[in-house]
Each structure stands twice: as C-alpha cells, then as structure tokens.
Write an enzyme that holds these catalytic residues in place. Structure first.
Site, PDB file in Angstrom:
ATOM      1  N   SER A  80      61.831  59.081  40.258  1.00  0.00           N
ATOM      2  CA  SER A  80      60.539  58.512  40.656  1.00  0.00           C
ATOM      3  C   SER A  80      59.668  59.624  41.215  1.00  0.00           C
ATOM      4  CB  SER A  80      60.767  57.443  41.725  1.00  0.00           C
ATOM      5  OG  SER A  80      59.537  57.029  42.279  1.00  0.00           O
ATOM      6  N   CYS A  89      58.925  64.893  53.527  1.00  0.00           N
ATOM      7  CA  CYS A  89      58.162  65.081  52.289  1.00  0.00           C
ATOM      8  C   CYS A  89      56.804  65.644  52.654  1.00  0.00           C
ATOM      9  CB  CYS A  89      58.001  63.753  51.551  1.00  0.00           C
ATOM     10  SG  CYS A  89      57.098  63.905  49.989  1.00  0.00           S
ATOM     11  N   CYS A 105      70.398  54.585  45.646  1.00  0.00           N
ATOM     12  CA  CYS A 105      69.085  55.189  45.870  1.00  0.00           C
ATOM     13  C   CYS A 105      69.301  56.491  46.639  1.00  0.00           C
ATOM     14  CB  CYS A 105      68.243  54.197  46.681  1.00  0.00           C
ATOM     15  SG  CYS A 105      66.606  54.807  47.043  1.00  0.00           S
ATOM     16  N   CYS A 147      51.795  60.631  51.505  1.00  0.00           N
ATOM     17  CA  CYS A 147      51.181  59.380  51.052  1.00  0.00           C
ATOM     18  C   CYS A 147      50.948  58.518  52.302  1.00  0.00           C
ATOM     19  CB  CYS A 147      52.096  58.673  50.055  1.00  0.00           C
ATOM     20  SG  CYS A 147      52.375  59.682  48.588  1.00  0.00           S
ATOM     21  N   GLU A 152      68.847  59.560  54.093  1.00  0.00           N
ATOM     22  CA  GLU A 152      69.552  58.298  53.870  1.00  0.00           C
ATOM     23  C   GLU A 152      69.822  58.055  52.388  1.00  0.00           C
ATOM     24  OE1 GLU A 152      67.768  55.034  55.928  1.00  0.00           O
ATOM     25  OE2 GLU A 152      67.318  56.270  57.686  1.00  0.00           O
ATOM     26  N   GLY A 212      61.775  61.980  49.958  1.00  0.00           N
ATOM     27  CA  GLY A 212      61.341  63.207  49.307  1.00  0.00           C
ATOM     28  C   GLY A 212      60.757  63.022  47.925  1.00  0.00           C
ATOM     29  N   GLU A 213      60.078  64.066  47.468  1.00  0.00           N
ATOM     30  CA  GLU A 213      59.521  64.085  46.118  1.00  0.00           C
ATOM     31  C   GLU A 213      60.465  64.911  45.237  1.00  0.00           C
ATOM     32  OE1 GLU A 213      57.086  62.806  44.064  1.00  0.00           O
ATOM     33  OE2 GLU A 213      58.156  64.124  42.685  1.00  0.00           O
ATOM     34  N   CYS A 253      53.607  55.812  53.647  1.00  0.00           N
ATOM     35  CA  CYS A 253      55.038  56.141  53.523  1.00  0.00           C
ATOM     36  C   CYS A 253      55.552  56.791  54.804  1.00  0.00           C
ATOM     37  CB  CYS A 253      55.252  57.072  52.335  1.00  0.00           C
ATOM     38  SG  CYS A 253      56.949  57.676  52.214  1.00  0.00           S
ATOM     39  N   SER A 262      54.902  56.457  40.697  1.00  0.00           N
ATOM     40  CA  SER A 262      54.354  55.747  41.855  1.00  0.00           C
ATOM     41  C   SER A 262      52.844  55.737  41.734  1.00  0.00           C
ATOM     42  CB  SER A 262      54.783  56.459  43.136  1.00  0.00           C
ATOM     43  OG  SER A 262      56.161  56.320  43.319  1.00  0.00           O
ATOM     44  N   LEU A 263      52.312  54.656  41.219  1.00  0.00           N
ATOM     45  CA  LEU A 263      50.874  54.604  40.898  1.00  0.00           C
ATOM     46  C   LEU A 263      50.048  54.187  42.127  1.00  0.00           C
ATOM     47  CD1 LEU A 263      48.841  54.836  38.476  1.00  0.00           C
ATOM     48  CD2 LEU A 263      49.069  52.357  38.248  1.00  0.00           C
ATOM     49  N   HIS A 264      50.257  53.009  42.593  1.00  0.00           N
ATOM     50  CA  HIS A 264      49.678  52.484  43.848  1.00  0.00           C
ATOM     51  C   HIS A 264      48.167  52.253  43.870  1.00  0.00           C
ATOM     52  CE1 HIS A 264      53.665  53.267  45.140  1.00  0.00           C
ATOM     53  NE2 HIS A 264      53.504  54.557  45.311  1.00  0.00           N
ATOM     54  N   ASN A 276      56.336  47.713  53.033  1.00  0.00           N
ATOM     55  CA  ASN A 276      57.263  47.554  54.157  1.00  0.00           C
ATOM     56  C   ASN A 276      56.631  48.162  55.384  1.00  0.00           C
ATOM     57  OD1 ASN A 276      59.805  46.386  53.136  1.00  0.00           O
ATOM     58  ND2 ASN A 276      59.600  48.097  51.721  1.00  0.00           N
ATOM     59  N   CYS A 299      64.946  51.507  50.965  1.00  0.00           N
ATOM     60  CA  CYS A 299      64.797  52.544  49.954  1.00  0.00           C
ATOM     61  C   CYS A 299      63.326  52.737  49.635  1.00  0.00           C
ATOM     62  CB  CYS A 299      65.540  52.144  48.692  1.00  0.00           C
ATOM     63  SG  CYS A 299      65.734  53.480  47.561  1.00  0.00           S
TER      64      CYS A 299
HETATM   65  N1  SAH Z   1      58.604  60.595  46.322  1.00  0.00           N
HETATM   66  C1  SAH Z   1      58.907  59.759  45.239  1.00  0.00           C
HETATM   67  C2  SAH Z   1      60.183  58.978  45.387  1.00  0.00           C
HETATM   68  C3  SAH Z   1      60.497  58.369  46.743  1.00  0.00           C
HETATM   69  S1  SAH Z   1      59.508  57.075  47.316  1.00  0.00           S
HETATM   70  C4  SAH Z   1      57.747  58.827  44.941  1.00  0.00           C
HETATM   71  O1  SAH Z   1      56.815  58.774  45.719  1.00  0.00           O
HETATM   72  O2  SAH Z   1      57.774  58.214  43.875  1.00  0.00           O
HETATM   73  C5  SAH Z   1      60.064  55.650  46.387  1.00  0.00           C
HETATM   74  C6  SAH Z   1      59.010  54.542  46.272  1.00  0.00           C
HETATM   75  O3  SAH Z   1      58.809  53.836  47.515  1.00  0.00           O
HETATM   76  C7  SAH Z   1      57.655  55.089  45.899  1.00  0.00           C
HETATM   77  O4  SAH Z   1      57.066  54.320  44.890  1.00  0.00           O
HETATM   78  C8  SAH Z   1      56.899  54.977  47.203  1.00  0.00           C
HETATM   79  O5  SAH Z   1      55.526  55.003  47.010  1.00  0.00           O
HETATM   80  C9  SAH Z   1      57.416  53.690  47.761  1.00  0.00           C
HETATM   81  N2  SAH Z   1      57.126  53.514  49.189  1.00  0.00           N
HETATM   82  C10 SAH Z   1      56.986  54.467  50.128  1.00  0.00           C
HETATM   83  N3  SAH Z   1      56.701  53.917  51.325  1.00  0.00           N
HETATM   84  C11 SAH Z   1      56.687  52.584  51.158  1.00  0.00           C
HETATM   85  C12 SAH Z   1      56.480  51.472  52.033  1.00  0.00           C
HETATM   86  N4  SAH Z   1      56.237  51.640  53.331  1.00  0.00           N
HETATM   87  N5  SAH Z   1      56.532  50.245  51.509  1.00  0.00           N
HETATM   88  C13 SAH Z   1      56.800  50.059  50.192  1.00  0.00           C
HETATM   89  N6  SAH Z   1      57.018  51.061  49.331  1.00  0.00           N
HETATM   90  C14 SAH Z   1      56.955  52.320  49.802  1.00  0.00           C
HETATM   91 FE1  SF4 Z   2      56.626  61.690  49.526  1.00  0.00          FE
HETATM   92 FE2  SF4 Z   2      57.102  59.668  47.818  1.00  0.00          FE
HETATM   93 FE3  SF4 Z   2      56.643  59.190  50.435  1.00  0.00          FE
HETATM   94 FE4  SF4 Z   2      54.653  60.045  48.880  1.00  0.00          FE
HETATM   95  S1  SF4 Z   2      55.783  58.083  48.695  1.00  0.00           S
HETATM   96  S2  SF4 Z   2      55.140  60.813  50.939  1.00  0.00           S
HETATM   97  S3  SF4 Z   2      55.731  61.433  47.504  1.00  0.00           S
HETATM   98  S4  SF4 Z   2      58.398  60.287  49.570  1.00  0.00           S
END
Ligand code: SAH
Ligand code: SF4
Length: 382
Positions: A202, A116, A109, A120, A96, A170-171, A123, A224-226, A302, A345
């Site tokens: 990212s 991926c 985006c 995570c 997408e 994807g990463e 995700c 993407s710290l989290h 989300n 996104c």
């Molecule tokens: N793989 C890369 C880029 C794509 S994800 C990365 O991880 O940075 C883009 C952003 O959306 C990342 O910060 C990811 O952690 C966040 N993300 C993924 N799933 C999510 C969700 N369910 N709710 C909110 N943010 C999310």
């Molecule tokens: Fe892959 Fe980014 Fe999702 Fe982690 S947050 S699974 S690196 S797309």
C-alpha cells in the site's frame, strides 16, 4: 535497543543473497535452501537445531552469522482472534504488526518504517514523524514472529498467514530495497510461499518508486487515494503536491498492466466527516477513476486524540458506498476488528524515538481506536 553483534543476520537474506553468502564462506549454494527452510518454515534461530547441517558447518555459521528477529515487546490476542505484536527494532523504536483471521484467510498487516515522513493529516503514524527504516530482517521478522506463534509448519501444510499487506506503520516505497527483499521472502517457497496476489503493498503515491517497483516484483498494489481532486489531496496527503493525481494514476495503471494478467488496483479511501465524504466527492471520484480498473475499499476514519477529524455517520458511509456501487464499482467498507486489544492497522502508533518507557507506550497504543480490518482488501483479490 537490540545490540548489533557484527555478525551477518541471515533472517533478511533473499534466496539469491543466501546463496552468495554460502559461496562467500566457501560452501555449496544448496546450503542456502536447507538453512532457509530451518529459518522460515520451522522458525529456528539456533544453528544447533539444524540437524541436516554438519557440525563443522554449524560452528562456522555460529562464528559468522546469526538469525535475529526484532525483539517482541508484547503480544495481545483479541477475543475475535485478532493478534497484535509490538516489536522493538534496532533504532530503539517500536512498531506494530497485526494479524486478522477471517474464515480460512489470515491476513498479516506488516510495518515498513518506524514513524513516517509523509505526514498525511489524518494518520497517527505520520504525526510521529520519521524515525527509521526497518531492515529487511525486521520486515520479514514480523512474518517470522507471527508464523512462529501459530507453530511453524512445513510449506506444504496450510498456513495461518495466507495474506500479507504492507499497511502497518510507514511508507513501504520509501524503504524500497528492504521491503522488496522481504516481499520476495514472503513469496519464496523457501520462505513463506504466499502467492503474489496475496502480498499487497500500500502506498500513498511515491510515483518514481511505483514505476521502479514493477522492475523488481509483481505483488498486488493498493493506492491510498483519500481525495478525488488535487486541491483536497494536497491537504490530506502532502506528497500529492509533488506527484499529483494524473501522474499518480497513470503510474498505477502502468504498474497493473505490467503485471500482464487480470489483477486490479485497490483504492483505499479513508472517509473523513464533512471533508471528503460528500456525494460530490463520490461523483468526482467516479469520474477520476473511470479509466482505472480498480476496486474501492472505504475506511471509516479511526479517531485519535487531537486529530481534528471525525468519523462520518453510518448513513454518510452508506451513501458514499452506494453512489460508487451504482456507478459499477466493487466497493467494500472495512469493519472493526480486535477492539479489545487496540489493534489498528493503518494508523498504528507503536512508539518511535526515545519514548521507551512502558507506561507511555501503552498510553500511546490505547489512544488508538480499533479498525484493524484489512481482510476485505485481501479478500477482494482472491
Ligand atoms: N503508508 C502507506 C501504508 C500504511 S497506511 C499508505 O499510506 O498507504 C495504511 C492505510 O491506512 C492507508 O490507506 C492510510 O491512509 C490509512 N490510514 C491512516 N490513518 C488512518 C486513520 N486514522 N483512519 C483510517 N485509516 C487510516
Ligand atoms: Fe505515512 Fe501512510 Fe500514514 Fe501517510 S498514511 S503518514 S504515508 S503511514
């Protein structure tokens, strides 16, 4: 599935590669510029439309090359102007692309992989596993398709797409060469002419590739710290076990200082109820980031089915934001956009592997909630 024709696809070639291509077929290098303008500025996919290219060369190109973007499966436009495309890539999977307009800014985006591998825990893309890397043509093809939908214009005219964020599926650093090539095209005047400050990659933290990135390109970086400590980050972002926080932040600081100008790292932090949203996490984060020039973008989680996580209350989000803010951080919270078209996104499902039936795909897409807003990430650096 798009069939491979055996012809070279000119869509994904950088300026240098395009010049080499023309040399390899016994033509002058300047042809590269002519053809790139037709492809990227005017959205042309047919050599016959290239009126400043002679008939003989057009026929030669026709026999050896093609201009082929990913197949558009659907395009949806939200009442708030957000647009979403589902495109099918060569592996048969769908990914997408989401466009978010905000004032004079339009942020696209873009996805880098179908699925991926990094898994995570919060995700939905990660939950699907990895299917395939997108080719450079498929990455830049998303920009090409979006740009065409606004009516292609010469580079000198204001564009609908002012910013690109590699925050789709994807990463991006695990599809390094193709993503770097596509980002070069995004920034090239013969491509989309977007400033390096407005193209953002990212990453979840693939340290060796962050180090490598600065040797190739100078786009903006988002991390993407989290989680503010290794124990929690190991659970949420498993790649942290390989590249822990100290190493990761050092690598990001090095990348930013290699840019040699005033640009700061963007920190993305998805807020998960009762997991990483407590005051103690904010306090730990303040300490962790004290030596890293950055701005923070909080992303309320989300939800998607069976994720096992919840979005924190607005109070908890505000409390977290306030603590960082009081400590002097520039903090934004992503807002919800494109709700009516399920444009999400950062947690995009698309559809990977062999689940090609339309109905299934729509169910998958509908399962998403609607946080498509990456505008604040983008606006923070303007
Ligand atoms: N793989 C890369 C880029 C794509 S994800 C990365 O991880 O940075 C883009 C952003 O959306 C990342 O910060 C990811 O952690 C966040 N993300 C993924 N799933 C999510 C969700 N369910 N709710 C909110 N943010 C999310
Ligand atoms: Fe892959 Fe980014 Fe999702 Fe982690 S947050 S699974 S690196 S797309």
């Amino acid at each position: 599935m798009t069939e491979s024709t055996g012809k070279i696809n000119l869509l994904g070639l950088t300026r240098l590669e395009m010049e080499k291509f023309f040399e390899s077929i016994g033509e002058k290098r300047f042809r590269a510029g002519q053809v790139m303008k037709w492809i990227h500025h005017f959205g042309v996919d047919n050599f016959d439309a290239m009126t400043n290219v002679g008939k003989a060369l057009r026929e030669k190109l026709q026999s050896r090359a093609e201009i082929r973007g990913p197949e558009v499966v659907s395009e949806d436009i939200s009442t708030d102007g957000t647009r979403k495309w589902v495109v099918r890539v060569e592996s048969g999977s769908c990914v997408e692309t989401v466009y978010i307009p905000q004032g004079k800014r339009g942020t696209l985006c873009v996805s880098s992989q179908a699925g991926c591998a990094l898994d995570c825990s919060f995700c939905s893309t990660g939950k699907q596993g990895f299917n395939s890397n997108l080719t450079a043509a498929e990455v830049i093809g998303q920009v090409w398709i979006a740009n065409k939908s606004f009516g292609s214009v010469p580079a000198t005219v204001d564009r609908a797409i002012t910013n690109v964020v590699m925050m789709g599926m994807g990463e991006p650093l695990l599809n390094f060469d193709n993503v770097v090539a596509a980002m070069h095209l995004m920034m090239d005047d013969l491509g989309y002419g977007i400033s390096k400050r407005r193209v953002t990659l990212s990453t979840s933290g693939v340290v060796p590739m962050i180090d490598e990135l600065s040797k190739h390109i100078d786009v903006s970086l988002a991390l993407s710290l989290h989680a503010p400590n290794d124990a929690l980050r190991n659970q949420l972002v498993p790649i942290n076990k390989k590249y822990p926080l100290k190493m990761l932040l050092e690598s990001c600081r090095n990348y930013m200082s290699a840019l040699g100008e005033k640009r700061v790292l963007t920190i993305e932090y998805t807020l998960l109820k009762d997991i990483n949203d407590k005051p103690e996490h904010a306090i730990e984060m303040i300490e962790l980031l004290k030596d890293t020039p950055c701005k923070v973008n909080l992303i309320p989680f989300n939800p998607f089915p069976h994720s096992g996580y919840e979005r924190p209350s607005n109070n908890a989000i505000r409390r977290f934001q306030d603590l960082l803010h009081q400590a002097g951080f520039n903090v934004t919270v992503r807002t919800t956009r494109g709700e009516d078209i399920d444009a999400a996104c950062g947690q995009l499902v698309g559809q990977v592997m062999d689940r090609t039936r339309r109905s299934e795909r729509y169910i998958a897409v509908r399962e998403l909630s609607a946080d498509a807003d990456v505008v604040q990430v983008a606006s923070a650096r303007n």
